[in-house]
Design an enzyme around this catalytic site. Structure first.
Site, PDB file in Angstrom:
ATOM      1  N   LEU A   1     -29.852  54.060 -25.258  1.00 24.61           N
ATOM      2  CA  LEU A   1     -29.524  54.235 -23.848  1.00 24.61           C
ATOM      3  C   LEU A   1     -29.821  52.910 -23.162  1.00 24.61           C
ATOM      4  O   LEU A   1     -30.765  52.209 -23.525  1.00 24.61           O
ATOM      5  CB  LEU A   1     -30.377  55.342 -23.211  1.00 24.61           C
ATOM      6  CG  LEU A   1     -30.192  56.773 -23.729  1.00 24.61           C
ATOM      7  CD1 LEU A   1     -31.211  57.700 -23.057  1.00 24.61           C
ATOM      8  CD2 LEU A   1     -28.779  57.274 -23.479  1.00 24.61           C
ATOM      9  N   ASP A   2     -29.034  52.578 -22.161  1.00 22.39           N
ATOM     10  CA  ASP A   2     -29.318  51.376 -21.396  1.00 22.39           C
ATOM     11  C   ASP A   2     -30.707  51.472 -20.770  1.00 22.39           C
ATOM     12  O   ASP A   2     -31.231  52.565 -20.532  1.00 22.39           O
ATOM     13  CB  ASP A   2     -28.287  51.189 -20.289  1.00 22.39           C
ATOM     14  CG  ASP A   2     -26.891  50.927 -20.825  1.00 22.39           C
ATOM     15  OD1 ASP A   2     -26.785  50.456 -21.974  1.00 22.39           O
ATOM     16  OD2 ASP A   2     -25.926  51.192 -20.098  1.00 22.39           O
ATOM     17  N   LYS A   3     -31.277  50.321 -20.462  1.00 21.89           N
ATOM     18  CA  LYS A   3     -32.617  50.266 -19.868  1.00 21.89           C
ATOM     19  C   LYS A   3     -32.757  51.228 -18.696  1.00 21.89           C
ATOM     20  O   LYS A   3     -33.724  51.978 -18.600  1.00 21.89           O
ATOM     21  CB  LYS A   3     -32.909  48.843 -19.405  1.00 21.89           C
ATOM     22  CG  LYS A   3     -34.206  48.689 -18.608  1.00 21.89           C
ATOM     23  CD  LYS A   3     -34.372  47.275 -18.081  1.00 21.89           C
ATOM     24  CE  LYS A   3     -35.602  47.168 -17.195  1.00 21.89           C
ATOM     25  NZ  LYS A   3     -35.754  45.806 -16.615  1.00 21.89           N
TER      26      LYS A   3
ATOM     27  N   ARG B   1     -20.340  53.648 -17.987  1.00 19.58           N
ATOM     28  CA  ARG B   1     -20.320  52.765 -16.818  1.00 19.58           C
ATOM     29  C   ARG B   1     -18.987  52.022 -16.723  1.00 19.58           C
ATOM     30  O   ARG B   1     -18.394  51.911 -15.637  1.00 19.58           O
ATOM     31  CB  ARG B   1     -21.489  51.795 -16.904  1.00 19.58           C
ATOM     32  CG  ARG B   1     -22.845  52.483 -16.929  1.00 19.58           C
ATOM     33  CD  ARG B   1     -23.964  51.566 -17.364  1.00 19.58           C
ATOM     34  NE  ARG B   1     -24.172  50.482 -16.397  1.00 19.58           N
ATOM     35  CZ  ARG B   1     -24.973  49.447 -16.630  1.00 19.58           C
ATOM     36  NH1 ARG B   1     -25.607  49.331 -17.795  1.00 19.58           N
ATOM     37  NH2 ARG B   1     -25.123  48.529 -15.714  1.00 19.58           N
TER      38      ARG B   1
END
Length: 328
Positions: A143-145, A242
């Site tokens: 997962l992205d930060k 995104r």
């Protein structure tokens, strides 16, 4: 890198280079095809002769053109670089084979330039030291930060292989909640290839010749100038949700890379205006995860509550719309 004394685990892989990788360096192509391994580790294996292309050793910088047969036969090593760190973890499930974690926003998954430690990987090495023998400490997807929510980790090499295979076969179910700008009338699908942005190399984009990417979404709630989506991934490209939502002109609230300037609804309450303008991350939460247990074959599903910061923002939107609290 140092090997474990005794019987260090081995890893075997084989693939045929696909047409989408044509023109890439060998190390780039393999790092994309084997996302469970870091590019640095792939480079070490290529340099050490543990990767064969059409039966022959190659260099990292050699180009591939599609159709080459690649075989990997390597020893997994313990990383001396990544230190165990006592970082709190929210454990949703754990047995001898897998860990399921509710990752908070702000926690980086893998060490990288700019984030050499303080990551989920460092936390996992502290929680379960045996993970040091596995690729990326057992992390099979990321997962992205600043995306919160569910993430699964393998605890054995066999389980790692099984989970990676499920991801490749698209049998891992991943569902997200996304608060986006604009009002979508109905659900739909975004099918558009994703690759590196042609001029801004730290960004991803919808590009001709990119890797196949498919995102499905449905509308859960309508708000003034915004809506809450349930989003499901069919593929797992970097920044996929995104990029795809921005591509259809409905970027995530708070997205610093793919979003637009904050757009509070005209005449809305000051508290909502401030919350939208100050929301510190992309409004994206991995709420549900489903997979087949690699050892037992049992179908398993986990769901976690909405992250607190996103839940608070949604409550302000509901008040503005004259709606009551909703646990979606």
């Amino acid at each position: 890198m140092s090997l474990i004394a005794g019987d260090a685990p081995r890893v075997y892989r084989s693939l045929r280079v696909d047409a989408q990788s044509a023109g890439l360096r060998l190390d780039q192509a393999l790092a994309q095809s084997w996302p469970e391994f870091s590019r640095g580790r792939v480079q070490q294996w290529i340099t050490g002769g543990q990767v064969r292309v059409d039966g022959l050793p190659r260099r990292c910088r050699d180009r591939v053109w599609g159709g080459e047969a690649v075989e990997l036969d390597a020893v997994l090593a313990v990383s001396d670089r990544d230190a165990p760190q006592a970082i709190p973890l929210v454990l949703v499930y754990e047995d001898d084979e897998i860990l399921v974690i509710d990752k908070p926003a702000g926690l980086v998954v893998h060490p990288a330039a700019g984030n050499p430690d303080g990551t989920l990987l460092n936390a996992l090495l502290h929680h379960a030291p045996m993970l040091a023998t596995l690729p990326r400490a057992g992390i099979v997807h990321r997962l992205d930060k600043d995306t919160s929510g569910l993430l699964v980790v393998a605890k054995t090499l066999e389980t790692h292989h099984g989970l990676v295979d499920q991801l490749k076969q698209r049998t891992v179910h991943r569902e997200y909640r996304a608060l986006v700008v604009g009002d979508l009338v109905a659900g739909g699908m975004v099918e558009a290839p994703i690759g590196r942005h042609p001029t801004q190399r730290t960004r991803m984009a919808v590009v001709a010749g990119g890797r196949t990417a498919l995102t499905r979404y449905r509308v859960l709630e309508h708000f003034p100038g915004h809506c809450l989506l349930g989003v499901e991934l069919e593929t797992g490209r970097t920044h996929q949700i995104r990029v795809h939502l921005a591509h259809v002109h409905h970027p995530l609230v708070g997205d610093p890379v793919y979003g637009a300037r904050p757009r509070p609804p005209k005449g809305c309450a000051p508290a909502l205006t401030a919350a939208i303008q100050e929301f510190p991350r992309q409004a994206l939460h991995a709420i549900r995860l489903g997979l087949t247990h690699p050892r037992t074959g049992q179908a398993m599903v986990w769901e976690v509550p909405m992250a607190a910061d996103l839940a608070a923002l949604l409550e302000l939107f509901r008040r503005e719309a004259g709606l009551g609290s909703d646990s979606t």
